[in-house]
Design an enzyme around this catalytic site. Sequence first.
Site, PDB file in Angstrom:
ATOM      1  N   HIS A   1     -43.542   1.505 -71.705  1.00 20.27           N
ATOM      2  CA  HIS A   1     -43.853   1.298 -73.129  1.00 20.27           C
ATOM      3  C   HIS A   1     -44.907   0.206 -73.328  1.00 20.27           C
ATOM      4  O   HIS A   1     -44.894  -0.501 -74.340  1.00 20.27           O
ATOM      5  CB  HIS A   1     -42.587   0.949 -73.919  1.00 20.27           C
ATOM      6  CG  HIS A   1     -41.485   1.953 -73.778  1.00 20.27           C
ATOM      7  ND1 HIS A   1     -41.643   3.275 -74.125  1.00 20.27           N
ATOM      8  CD2 HIS A   1     -40.207   1.824 -73.331  1.00 20.27           C
ATOM      9  CE1 HIS A   1     -40.509   3.929 -73.909  1.00 20.27           C
ATOM     10  NE2 HIS A   1     -39.628   3.073 -73.406  1.00 20.27           N
TER      11      HIS A   1
ATOM     12  N   HIS B   1     -36.460  -1.354 -71.000  1.00 24.47           N
ATOM     13  CA  HIS B   1     -35.139  -1.509 -70.396  1.00 24.47           C
ATOM     14  C   HIS B   1     -35.169  -2.553 -69.278  1.00 24.47           C
ATOM     15  O   HIS B   1     -34.936  -2.273 -68.096  1.00 24.47           O
ATOM     16  CB  HIS B   1     -34.635  -0.157 -69.878  1.00 24.47           C
ATOM     17  CG  HIS B   1     -34.530   0.869 -70.961  1.00 24.47           C
ATOM     18  ND1 HIS B   1     -34.398   2.209 -70.720  1.00 24.47           N
ATOM     19  CD2 HIS B   1     -34.534   0.741 -72.314  1.00 24.47           C
ATOM     20  CE1 HIS B   1     -34.331   2.862 -71.864  1.00 24.47           C
ATOM     21  NE2 HIS B   1     -34.420   1.984 -72.852  1.00 24.47           N
TER      22      HIS B   1
END
Length: 483
Positions: free
Chosen positions: A330, A359
Amino acid sequence: MLVTSGGQLPSFHFLIILFIIVTTVRSGSARITSTFTRSEWPSTDIPLDNEAFAIPKGHNAPQQVHITQGDYDGKAVIITWVTTDEPGSSKVLYGTLEKKYDFSAEGNVTNYTFSNYSSGYIHHCLVHGLEHDTKYYYKIGDGGSSREFWFQTPPKIDPDTSYTFGIIGDLGQTYNSLSTLEHYMQSGAQTVLFVGDLSYADRYEFNDVGVRWDSWGRFVERSAAYQPWIWTAGNHEVEYMPNMGEVLPFKSYLHRYATPYMASQSSNPLWYAVRRASAHIIVLSSYSPFVKYTPQWKWLREELKRVDREKTPWLIVLMHAPMYSSNVAHYMEGESMRTVFESWFVHAKVDLIFAGHVHAYERSYRISNIHYNITNGDRYPIPDKSAPVYITVGDGGNQEGLAGRFVDPQPEYSSFREASYGHSTLEIKNRTHAFYHWNRNDDGKKVPTDSVVFYNQYWARNLQRRRLKRNHIRTIEKGTATF
């Protein structure tokens, strides 16, 4: 060197100095990319028949019980629950003594469909007019299937009120998620700041989407029924699924998770603000329009004007997509929001910005990149004492697994980063200092890994710090050191 009148250095003061040295190295002058590797549990959801998702016994028994703050200043809660057999009562009985309910509040009930799934009956009840710093017991449901819970209201708004928040993101419903949740519940924190991506139900199809929303509601009830979770929407709440005939964004989330948005003059439940104890908390939506002149942009501009650091010195912002992250996953997805809002955050001297989405865990230094534009200016983030610290805690444990690849070399703005599951706590002590910890899930064990003492941007960094030092630093040094 600190010495007593007899020339000896007390062991307690020695420990303080040692802590200062260690903490300064870890959080100030050294960039760390942790090389820790763990043998994580599989990133798969817990089976539906597991006791973690146990359905309460009894006909039409309330389930998926959770609460959130219901007003601007912490004297109200919104209590939500689901009944499956029939609507039943939407009334909440409550009081300050166990099993003695002197008050009642009436809620409302709704339901929805998603593809071929039909939800249960979702009840939302606003309980207001509460006293600060008071334990309340509440009862929901009918007859022998009724259930009882409790919650504690926060202390009144005050600049020196101590309070502890937990920060969780991207939780999901795997065994790693369960480890995170159980560790958080042992932390002593009083309210969860949840930075988005709740159930990961959108990774399923058709009827199973709703089923996994239900299981997640039962999963977090062990905590969320007893203390407020302040909700932020993430990308997994969007649920834009035209292949299933579902094109209304946030449909499941908005039906299930209420927020007190109108109390902060917001026009949308996805962005809002609350004040709790000594903190002013602003929640933003990374997946709603936020550019100039949009409703979210206009609302945030006005909300920042309403912040009163004399009453709530700690200014905290929650969002899902991080504005600064050095993880490959991301990468730069929060860049557009950064270009719109970063200068506002620096000007307002925001203390901390928490995000999820990636994450892994990462904490920045205080940096900004507000002088860059497409034709001139500095291209890289630079140290800025007025800027927030950016913290990514998208490591709750969901089924997509860890984001283990970071940009190499580690950017100068990045202080500490590690790809492990965990949660954070922020222990606000008073108007000048707060203790922050990130706790790693080390194969089921809670391991404190990153610890920092934060100075408040408004009080501890202005000229009044000298006058406050004697009164406020003294309370800190009883427990640990500062820097």
